[in-house]
Each structure stands twice: as C-alpha cells, then as structure tokens.
Design an enzyme around this catalytic site. Sequence first.
Site, PDB file in Angstrom:
ATOM      1  N   ASP A 107      -4.404   2.745  -1.748  1.00  0.00           N
ATOM      2  CA  ASP A 107      -3.877   2.139  -2.863  1.00  0.00           C
ATOM      3  C   ASP A 107      -2.729   1.044  -2.232  1.00  0.00           C
ATOM      4  O   ASP A 107      -2.878   0.723  -1.192  1.00  0.00           O
ATOM      5  CB  ASP A 107      -2.534   3.752  -2.414  1.00  0.00           C
ATOM      6  CG  ASP A 107      -2.230   3.679  -0.898  1.00  0.00           C
ATOM      7  OD1 ASP A 107      -1.901   3.229  -0.543  1.00  0.00           O
ATOM      8  OD2 ASP A 107      -2.468   5.338  -0.951  1.00  0.00           O
TER       9      ASP A 107
ATOM     10  N   ASP B 261       0.771  -0.310  -1.441  1.00  0.00           N
ATOM     11  CA  ASP B 261       2.799  -0.424  -1.195  1.00  0.00           C
ATOM     12  C   ASP B 261       3.367  -1.563  -1.239  1.00  0.00           C
ATOM     13  O   ASP B 261       2.966  -2.559  -0.638  1.00  0.00           O
ATOM     14  CB  ASP B 261       2.646   0.067   0.462  1.00  0.00           C
ATOM     15  CG  ASP B 261       1.917   1.935   0.607  1.00  0.00           C
ATOM     16  OD1 ASP B 261       2.001   2.403   0.025  1.00  0.00           O
ATOM     17  OD2 ASP B 261       0.776   2.111   1.471  1.00  0.00           O
TER      18      ASP B 261
ATOM     19  N   ASP C  40       3.978   0.493  12.324  1.00  0.00           N
ATOM     20  CA  ASP C  40       3.596   1.569  14.313  1.00  0.00           C
ATOM     21  C   ASP C  40       3.391   0.314  14.213  1.00  0.00           C
ATOM     22  O   ASP C  40       3.174   0.251  15.388  1.00  0.00           O
ATOM     23  CB  ASP C  40       3.082   2.444  13.347  1.00  0.00           C
ATOM     24  CG  ASP C  40       1.824   2.625  11.963  1.00  0.00           C
ATOM     25  OD1 ASP C  40       1.719   1.040  11.719  1.00  0.00           O
ATOM     26  OD2 ASP C  40       1.425   3.568  11.606  1.00  0.00           O
TER      27      ASP C  40
END
Length: 462
Positions: free
Chosen positions: A73, A75, A158
């Site tokens: 997907d 983002d 992260d």
Amino acid sequence: MLKKLFKSFRLSLNRSHPRSTPEVLGGQQHSLRRNDISRHAVNVVERLQNAGYQAYVVGGCVRDLLLDIEPKDFDVATSATPEQVRAEFRNARVIGRRFKLVHVHFGREIIEVATFRAHHPEDDEDDEDSHLSARHESGRILRDNVYGSLEEDAQRRDFTINALYFDVTRERILDYAHGVHDIRNHLIRLIGDPEQRYQEDPVRMLRAVRFAAKLDFDIEKHSAAPISRLAPLLRDIPAPRLFEEVLKLFLSGYAEDTFELLLEHDLFAPLFPASAAALERNPGYVGRLIRQALANTDERIAQGKTVTPAFLFAALLWPALPARVLALQERGMPPIPAMQEAAHLVITEQCRRTAIPKRFTLPAREIWDLQERLPRRQGKRADLLLEHPRFRAGYDFLLLREEAGEQTGGLGDWWTDYQEASDSERRSMIRALAGKDDTGGAPRKRRRSGGRRQRGSGANGD
Ligand code: ATP
Ligand code: MG
C-alpha cells in the site's frame, strides 16, 4: 545534574546517526519514478501541496519500490493535521487509537495519510508532572500524537530504510537516516539508540524480524544485539496489538523464515509461551509441525490462495495440548472432557498474549474437534463428516500432523481415497473397517463401558 548532562551527552552521541538535513537524491541517483507511485497517492500528495501543506510519499512503499518489490500500500506523510487532511477530501476518515491517521478512500484503494510526528520529549526525572507523561515507566510510549516537523518525523520512524520521503513533484528522495545506504547493503537498522527505541516500542523487535524475513536483509548487529534480552518486554504490549502483529508475521508470505528469526532472537516464547515450551520439550515433532504449517501457508499465499488465521492458530497451538490433557487426566478427568478442557485452557491463555477474535478461535477448535472424529468412520459417520463445514480444514490438518510424524495408521490416505471413491467403493471401504479398533465402530452398548472412543493419535505428539 551531572547525571542529566551525561544522559543528554550519551543520547546525542547515540543519535548521531540520523541528521537534521537530509541527503537529497535526485532522479539520476535512484530508480524511483512518479509513475511507479499509485496515482491515488500522487493525487493526495498534490492536493495537499496545493492547499499549502508539505506532503510526501513515505515508508514501506518507497523502500519496496527501490528494491523492485510491489508495495502493499502507499503511505503519505504531511504537515497537515488529521482534521486539516479530512477537510481536503470528501472520501476521508480519521482512524486510530495510538496514532491518529486519515484514510483517504478511492474505491478499493486506501491511502493512509499521517501527520508529521515528533519524538516524545525525554521524561524529566525532576518533573513534578511526570505522572502526566505519555510514557510508561519502562520507557514505552503510550500515546504518540505530538505533531512535529518533517525532520522530527524522520527521527521517530523505526528503521532507516523506512524513513525515506519521496517528493513526487521533483522525483527526489529525502534521506535523513542513511536509509538508501542500508537498502543497498541489505541492512535493517534502527534509527537512534537501539535499546532505547525498543524500550519505547517493543513491537519494533517484531518489525525488525518481519522486514528481515520479507526483504531477506540482515539485522545490523547493534540493532540485533539487544533483542534477546529485551524480548520479554513484549509481555506488556496490549494483546490486540500483538494479535495484529502476529498476523503480519505469519500471513505475509514469509512465515517460515520469520519463524526461524523469531526463534533466533527469543521472540517466539513471549508470543506463544505454551507452544514454545512444547517446542523445547519435543523439538523434532513440534518443530516439524509448525514449520510445515508455515511452509504450507507461504505456499498458499504464493499461489494466491486464501489463508485463514484459524488454521494457523490451530497448528501453532496444537503442540501445547498434550501436556494439558495429561495433567487433567492425571487429576482424574476422562479423556474426552480432558481434551475439551485442555483446548479451552490453551486458547484462553493464548488470548491473553494475542487477543484472537472468536471468529478464529471457534473454527480453530472445530479443526481440533475434527481430529477426534476423523478416526471414527463407521456407519454413516464418514459421510456426515464429509458434510461438515470444516471437513476440508480438518482433513488438511490431519495431513499436516502426519507430515510432522504423527502415527495415525494411514488415516490421511484413507480419507483421501474416500473423497475420491464412488458410492459403492465408499460402502466397501466402510465395511472393511468393521472390527478395527480405532474406527469408533464399537456397538453402542459399549459406550458406557468406558472403553469406547479412543482418542486416536489425537494430540499425542510423536
Ligand atoms: P509494510 O506496510 O510493508 O508492512 P511499512 O514499512 O509500510 O511496511 P507500516 O506498518 O505500514 O510498515 O508503517 C508505515 C511506516 O510507519 C513505516 O515505514 C515506519 O516508517 C513507520 N512506523 C510504523 N510502525 C512504527 C513503529 N512501531 N515505530 C516507529 N515507526 C513506525
Ligand atoms: Mg505500509
């Protein structure tokens, strides 16, 4: 005071890796093109930019495209707040508990739009109001809706490879954390001080392993080193979140490799304590059963077939049953109720770690129940079983147990033949069972004598 000074000195050293001005890679320095990006994501970015906000395509999709992997997907990260984003789009919904996000819907495609966020300020030990802080005493971040600049947004992500921002207008990549370098070198590396970043959010340990398996990357050694020691922190993560993560770990097509990495880094036990204990007791059989289940799952995903979490959880937890059954039987419970009670206990305990919804635990239990019933084929039983809505899953599960080395006296083959047989062949197959021990064909009157209904090889393991 000195302690505080030292702390900030240490932090600034440890955070030397990310930087506040990005390396900007122009079109000649990378392979990513505007056309590679979903047109809906481009549309979202451009509408936000036209409204005066900053907006970039970010995260997993940039990483995957640079590696020639089709993104799951797209983002978008933006300086607009969720409410401002929603105001720009008719088809937008604000979602999320931990993080507020906006989902912009385009038919079946959803573009996830996140507002730039900042790291939480360090907890101040002298702060009278520290009870108001959004951190748990372990350092875990409980709330994370402090908005920030683009630079801050990059620092709080992260891994370096997840902190790449693609500017669709100029086809530039903004790289704040040497992510492109790590993509080239196939490394999963946390941004900042690994120990601190895992403490803030222990789920990052699972994400490290998941990306390492998916991308076939190594976890950089400083990012890998603390994991085994910090793995028990996963026990404090809310069970619904861990359930979601477990699905991502095992239903993304790389479950087999993921499992090996989970074991290597001591992350399997905090997720599946009872299964991990069974694996330790009986590594041969339990290891084969779990690995085979995961390999089958990966294969089904590769072939575009559906996979159900129910089957997966049935397999992962099956090895935990025998010890439970035995303990209950030793307390005088008859075999069948002991089996039922053990199934109930194993699932209830697992749900404390990973909150498995009922829509998966119920079919998982049906798959287990069928293992008791598949050996009992006499009379009309076999035909009734064929009609059972979970027959196929139960039968597949039986084959899995056999592949792992359980002795079932050829039950899997029998069922394979039975499904393909004609009516008359089926009748003779049933007749041929007469007198055999484990067929459940004992006359009804024996039922109360206690000798009936063997548990088959059931949950006995090896
Ligand atoms: P994929 O969607 O392929 O699983 P992804 O990298 O897009 O991978 P998401 O879970 O969709 O992963 O998260 C989107 C981005 O948000 C990540 O790339 C990362 O930058 C950031 N992110 C997600 N979870 C965390 C976390 N626990 N801590 C810090 N940053 C995170
Ligand atoms: Mg994603």
